[in-house]
Design a protein around this motif. Structure first.
Motif, PDB file in Angstrom:
ATOM      1  N   SER A   1       0.833  -1.215   0.000  1.00  0.00           N
ATOM      2  CA  SER A   1       0.000   0.000   0.000  1.00  0.00           C
ATOM      3  C   SER A   1       0.866   1.262   0.000  1.00  0.00           C
ATOM      4  O   SER A   1       0.554   2.231  -0.690  1.00  0.00           O
ATOM      5  N   TYR A   2       1.955   1.261   0.778  1.00  0.00           N
ATOM      6  CA  TYR A   2       2.859   2.420   0.772  1.00  0.00           C
ATOM      7  C   TYR A   2       3.502   2.598  -0.599  1.00  0.00           C
ATOM      8  O   TYR A   2       3.627   3.711  -1.109  1.00  0.00           O
TER       9      TYR A   2
ATOM     10  N   THR B   1       2.303   1.631  -3.518  1.00  0.00           N
ATOM     11  CA  THR B   1       1.284   2.099  -4.452  1.00  0.00           C
ATOM     12  C   THR B   1       0.980   3.578  -4.249  1.00  0.00           C
ATOM     13  O   THR B   1       0.863   4.340  -5.205  1.00  0.00           O
ATOM     14  N   TYR B   2       0.858   4.008  -3.013  1.00  0.00           N
ATOM     15  CA  TYR B   2       0.498   5.400  -2.738  1.00  0.00           C
ATOM     16  C   TYR B   2       1.622   6.368  -3.075  1.00  0.00           C
ATOM     17  O   TYR B   2       1.400   7.409  -3.688  1.00  0.00           O
TER      18      TYR B   2
END
Length: 195
Positions: A15-16, A18-19
């Protein structure tokens, strides 16, 4: 135990990544893409000097288009100013972009605009026929937007109504992206004319 820790940490790491790295929403357009694109119709035009022609003669360049009556109210003048600024802001690529004012009536143009329109293409067209090609967003009038037409003559983007300087900066990013993406096949000037 290390494998369990990696399995638990994997979604957080993904998630990190991707963000902060991928940023899936980082390529949003300011202008609204028109799907399907609409090819330029064979509309008659009249230049200010009285010369007649057809709208498809504008093919071969990116076109920033505004539509308004000849009286050119404050909104019209703002659009003409933003068109000129957008064209100039793309630097050396400006020769691939024309700014077009399509006048939808027979009203005389304000004399004070003549100097500002030296690099613009101003053509009179039938407003009702033009509305069959380009159209405003729901709840808005045709003269509230700026429109973008690609070099093949397809209306492909409509910028939001009420565009201000901040909106023009976003529109510039859209225009720069399109100019970059089309640089391999689009050249300055129209076919058969000196660039």
């Amino acid at each position: 135990m290390l494998a369990v820790l990696l399995v638990c940490a994997a979604p957080v790491i993904a998630s990190y990544f991707t963000y902060y790295v991928v940023r899936p929403d980082g390529r949003r357009n300011y202008g609204e893409l028109i799907q399907p694109q609409r090819p330029v119709p064979n509309l008659a035009t009249a230049a200010l000097d009285g010369a007649t022609g057809q709208l498809p003669a504008l093919k071969g360049q990116w076109l920033l288009v505004s539509v308004a009556g000849g009286a050119c109210d404050a909104l019209c003048q703002q659009h003409l100013y933003l068109q000129r600024q957008l064209r100039e802001s793309v630097g050396k690529e400006k020769e691939r972009v024309d700014w077009i004012w399509l006048v939808t009536d027979a009203a005389p143009l304000p004399a004070e605009l003549s100097a500002a329109l030296q690099k613009a293409t101003v053509l009179r067209v039938d407003g009702a026929a033009l509305a069959q090609w380009i159209e405003p967003a729901a709840g808005h009038a045709l003269d509230e937007h700026l429109y973008l037409v690609d070099p093949m003559g397809n209306w492909m983007m409509r910028f939001p109504a009420g565009m201000d300087a901040a909106g023009a900066a976003k529109a510039k990013r859209d225009l720069e992206r399109l100019l970059r993406a089309s640089s391999s096949w689009d050249e300055a000037g129209r076919p058969g004319q000196p660039g």
